[in-house]
Design a protein around this motif. Structure first.
Motif, PDB file in Angstrom:
ATOM      1  N   ASP A 118       0.858  -1.085   0.075  1.00 24.43           N
ATOM      2  CA  ASP A 118       0.000   0.016  -0.104  1.00 24.43           C
ATOM      3  C   ASP A 118       0.826   1.181  -0.155  1.00 24.43           C
ATOM      4  OD1 ASP A 118      -2.256  -1.640   0.217  1.00 24.43           O
ATOM      5  OD2 ASP A 118      -2.902  -0.961   2.030  1.00 24.43           O
ATOM      6  N   PRO A 119       0.056   2.311  -0.453  1.00 18.07           N
ATOM      7  CA  PRO A 119       1.262   3.634  -0.283  1.00 18.07           C
ATOM      8  C   PRO A 119       1.378   4.030   1.054  1.00 18.07           C
ATOM      9  CG  PRO A 119      -0.886   3.851  -1.776  1.00 18.07           C
ATOM     10  CD  PRO A 119      -0.960   2.717  -1.041  1.00 18.07           C
ATOM     11  N   GLN A 120       0.590   3.704   2.051  1.00 17.69           N
ATOM     12  CA  GLN A 120       0.880   4.153   3.559  1.00 17.69           C
ATOM     13  C   GLN A 120       1.972   3.402   4.169  1.00 17.69           C
ATOM     14  OE1 GLN A 120      -2.066   3.094   2.266  1.00 17.69           O
ATOM     15  NE2 GLN A 120      -3.360   4.873   2.166  1.00 17.69           N
ATOM     16  N   PHE A 121       2.767   3.843   4.833  1.00 19.60           N
ATOM     17  CA  PHE A 121       3.995   3.085   5.664  1.00 19.60           C
ATOM     18  C   PHE A 121       4.334   4.035   6.583  1.00 19.60           C
ATOM     19  CE2 PHE A 121       6.372   6.291   3.117  1.00 19.60           C
ATOM     20  CZ  PHE A 121       7.392   6.436   3.805  1.00 19.60           C
ATOM     21  N   LEU A 122       4.903   3.312   7.602  1.00 14.28           N
ATOM     22  CA  LEU A 122       5.500   3.766   9.049  1.00 14.28           C
ATOM     23  C   LEU A 122       6.978   4.056   8.839  1.00 14.28           C
ATOM     24  CD1 LEU A 122       3.412   1.787  11.331  1.00 14.28           C
ATOM     25  CD2 LEU A 122       2.852   4.095  10.715  1.00 14.28           C
ATOM     26  N   ARG A 123       7.413   4.953   9.387  1.00 16.76           N
ATOM     27  CA  ARG A 123       9.017   5.079   9.792  1.00 16.76           C
ATOM     28  C   ARG A 123       9.304   5.238  11.099  1.00 16.76           C
ATOM     29  NH1 ARG A 123      10.284   9.167   6.291  1.00 16.76           N
ATOM     30  NH2 ARG A 123      10.724   7.665   4.511  1.00 16.76           N
ATOM     31  N   LEU A 124       9.947   4.351  11.764  1.00 14.53           N
ATOM     32  CA  LEU A 124      10.259   4.361  12.990  1.00 14.53           C
ATOM     33  C   LEU A 124      11.323   4.988  13.373  1.00 14.53           C
ATOM     34  CD1 LEU A 124       8.326   1.792  12.551  1.00 14.53           C
ATOM     35  CD2 LEU A 124       9.605   0.494  14.232  1.00 14.53           C
ATOM     36  N   ARG A 125      11.155   5.834  14.433  1.00 16.04           N
ATOM     37  CA  ARG A 125      12.132   6.684  14.948  1.00 16.04           C
ATOM     38  C   ARG A 125      12.834   6.062  16.274  1.00 16.04           C
ATOM     39  NH1 ARG A 125      14.624   9.783  10.670  1.00 16.04           N
ATOM     40  NH2 ARG A 125      12.905  10.312   9.578  1.00 16.04           N
ATOM     41  N   PRO A 126      13.856   5.725  16.361  1.00 22.65           N
ATOM     42  CA  PRO A 126      14.427   4.941  17.545  1.00 22.65           C
ATOM     43  C   PRO A 126      14.553   6.141  18.809  1.00 22.65           C
ATOM     44  CG  PRO A 126      15.440   4.061  15.790  1.00 22.65           C
ATOM     45  CD  PRO A 126      14.675   5.315  15.305  1.00 22.65           C
ATOM     46  N   ARG A 127      14.281   5.685  19.901  1.00 17.36           N
ATOM     47  CA  ARG A 127      14.636   6.477  21.013  1.00 17.36           C
ATOM     48  C   ARG A 127      15.396   5.466  22.120  1.00 17.36           C
ATOM     49  NH1 ARG A 127      10.158  10.841  22.512  1.00 17.36           N
ATOM     50  NH2 ARG A 127       9.860  11.563  20.247  1.00 17.36           N
ATOM     51  N   ARG A 128      15.200   4.328  21.877  1.00 21.47           N
ATOM     52  CA  ARG A 128      16.073   3.224  22.727  1.00 21.47           C
ATOM     53  C   ARG A 128      16.265   2.136  21.730  1.00 21.47           C
ATOM     54  NH1 ARG A 128      18.070   2.480  27.382  1.00 21.47           N
ATOM     55  NH2 ARG A 128      17.957   0.312  28.660  1.00 21.47           N
ATOM     56  N   VAL A 129      17.520   1.679  21.828  1.00 23.04           N
ATOM     57  CA  VAL A 129      17.736   0.218  21.092  1.00 23.04           C
ATOM     58  C   VAL A 129      18.618  -0.598  22.162  1.00 23.04           C
ATOM     59  CG1 VAL A 129      19.419  -0.439  19.040  1.00 23.04           C
ATOM     60  CG2 VAL A 129      18.491   1.579  18.916  1.00 23.04           C
ATOM     61  N   VAL A 130      18.097  -1.855  21.876  1.00 24.55           N
ATOM     62  CA  VAL A 130      18.582  -2.927  22.890  1.00 24.55           C
ATOM     63  C   VAL A 130      18.933  -4.193  21.787  1.00 24.55           C
ATOM     64  CG1 VAL A 130      18.035  -4.707  24.617  1.00 24.55           C
ATOM     65  CG2 VAL A 130      16.949  -2.338  24.783  1.00 24.55           C
ATOM     66  N   ALA A 131      19.882  -4.586  21.928  1.00 26.52           N
ATOM     67  CA  ALA A 131      20.480  -5.682  21.003  1.00 26.52           C
ATOM     68  C   ALA A 131      21.187  -6.568  22.060  1.00 26.52           C
ATOM     69  CB  ALA A 131      21.648  -5.026  20.077  1.00 26.52           C
TER      70      ALA A 131
END
Length: 132
Positions: A104-117
């Motif tokens: 679909d044309p709609q999508f989300l772009r996630l902006r990280p504030r916390r990363v855990v690996a």
């Protein structure tokens, strides 16, 4: 400079399926498997697919509520590994179909504030966690 380490970027780029968690106005969680890709240029996670524009995950994220995203797997020796991203998501109404032709044309772009690996550059029981 990326908010992800080179090893985390390689891990994200080697996977295509993750899980996105959103919350509704009452604070009730919702988690679903999603297609994603790591956007090198914007240093963000992009989530899209068929039915995105009418989905609960899209509505929840568009309302500005926090999101969490996880990609996990096992190392060749069977140990767990993965990346968790917590932050916000920008809801985009157009161009998702330019990222994935069948989406679909709609999508989300996630902006990280916390990363855990875990299990990528550290043992699985000693996660690398940081605020960004």
């Amino acid at each position: 400079m990326s908010i992800f380490t080179p090893a985390e970027v390689a891990f994200l780029q080697s996977h295509r399926l993750g899980r996105l968690a959103t919350v509704n106005a009452r604070g009730e969680p919702h988690v679903v498997p999603v297609r994603f890709r790591y956007d090198v240029e914007r240093d963000a996670i992009v989530v899209g697919g068929q039915g995105m524009g009418t989905s609960k995950k899209y509505r929840d994220a568009a309302a500005g509520r926090p999101v969490a995203f996880v990609v996990d797997d096992r190392t060749p020796d069977g140990m767990p590994c993965g990346v968790e991203v917590r932050g916000t998501a920008e809801a985009h109404a157009a161009d998702g179909d330019a990222i994935w032709p069948d989406a679909d044309p709609q999508f989300l772009r996630l902006r990280p504030r916390r990363v855990v690996a875990w299990g990528i550059e550290t043992p699985p029981d000693q996660p690398n966690a940081r605020n960004v």
